[in-house]
Design a protein around this motif. Sequence first.
Motif, mmCIF file in Angstrom:
data_model
loop_
_atom_site.group_PDB
_atom_site.id
_atom_site.type_symbol
_atom_site.label_atom_id
_atom_site.label_comp_id
_atom_site.label_asym_id
_atom_site.label_seq_id
_atom_site.Cartn_x
_atom_site.Cartn_y
_atom_site.Cartn_z
ATOM 1 N N ILE A 56 0.841 -1.192 0.000
ATOM 2 C CA ILE A 56 0.000 0.000 0.000
ATOM 3 C C ILE A 56 0.878 1.245 0.000
ATOM 4 C CG2 ILE A 56 -1.875 1.203 1.185
ATOM 5 C CD1 ILE A 56 -2.587 -1.598 0.159
ATOM 6 N N PRO A 180 -8.658 0.140 -2.306
ATOM 7 C CA PRO A 180 -7.855 1.119 -1.572
ATOM 8 C C PRO A 180 -6.941 1.952 -2.463
ATOM 9 C CG PRO A 180 -7.854 -0.997 -0.430
ATOM 10 C CD PRO A 180 -8.512 -1.226 -1.761
ATOM 11 N N HIS A 183 -8.964 4.775 -3.903
ATOM 12 C CA HIS A 183 -9.253 5.779 -2.877
ATOM 13 C C HIS A 183 -8.030 6.659 -2.631
ATOM 14 C CE1 HIS A 183 -13.283 4.450 -1.333
ATOM 15 N NE2 HIS A 183 -12.930 3.391 -2.076
ATOM 16 N N SER A 226 -5.979 3.661 7.129
ATOM 17 C CA SER A 226 -6.983 3.353 6.114
ATOM 18 C C SER A 226 -8.105 4.383 6.139
ATOM 19 C CB SER A 226 -7.539 1.949 6.328
ATOM 20 O OG SER A 226 -8.180 1.856 7.593
ATOM 21 N N ARG A 228 -11.688 5.909 3.464
ATOM 22 C CA ARG A 228 -12.453 5.862 2.223
ATOM 23 C C ARG A 228 -12.595 7.290 1.719
ATOM 24 N NH1 ARG A 228 -15.172 1.157 0.677
ATOM 25 N NH2 ARG A 228 -16.326 2.500 -0.782
#
Length: 280
Positions: A56, A180, A183, A226, A228
């Motif tokens: 990520i 993800p 986003h 994390s 959104r």
Amino acid sequence: MPESLEDLVDLLDLEMIDADLFRGRQPQTAAQRVFGGQVLGQALGAATRTVEPERIVHSLHGYFLRPGDTAVPIVYRAEPTRDGKTFSSRRVVASQNGKPIFYMSASFQRPEPGLDHSDPMPDDVVPPEEAPTLASVLEAATGRKAEDWNKEWAALDMRLAGVSGRQFWIRAAGKLPDDPALHACVLAYASDLTLLGASLLPHGLVIGDRRIQPASIDHALWFHRSFRADEWLLYDQSSPSASGARGFATGRLFTQDGRLAASVAQEGLIRPVGLDLDDQ
């Protein structure tokens, strides 16, 4: 600028030309140069396409070298500079007509546990349901109709969260897929919209004032937790300094339940054009 969230998602979906080489579309726009957030989002998308899905993005650093031409597609080359056991690094060069317009370095990490702390979210903000839209605030400040601002930013829902003009609620104007990476690209796109304006507020000016020539010079973004992008994020901004026709601004993005999701820093051109500095 994209006229809908669907247009923004399409804009961030790059065409693969060759290994590590991608082409970015351009939206229909009346702007004379490419919006910096578009290049950020597309460059991050190119880098993401070259790393393992479980890694990520946690940071990116970009430099805007030349104004982008809105009539010409942008080509992105993602260079696989390193793949370690935990981290991957990529360098992306965005080009038009054979010349680089943007450089970016990005780092990706395989998720792992560790120590955890963060700043608290400001508590003196207006809830998003009660906050005025940014378009209505800018209409009052500039005289340009709110529907014109809404058309430019139709892919995002933005609202003024505090009277200082440095805090905004922001989210995608609709539901995004559960990806993800997408986003992160949408947040990169949105992070460039209002940040430079924070360096004008101490001088009683706003982005769009014809007495100022604004342009992004560099942009850094760190992803902490994390989130959104289609749920409310509080964008808390400040400007520690302006000098030499440049403004420096920082920002923190909090989820609505108070988690620090990302941090941003940017320096940009705020060159006076017909502004009487003796009155400042």
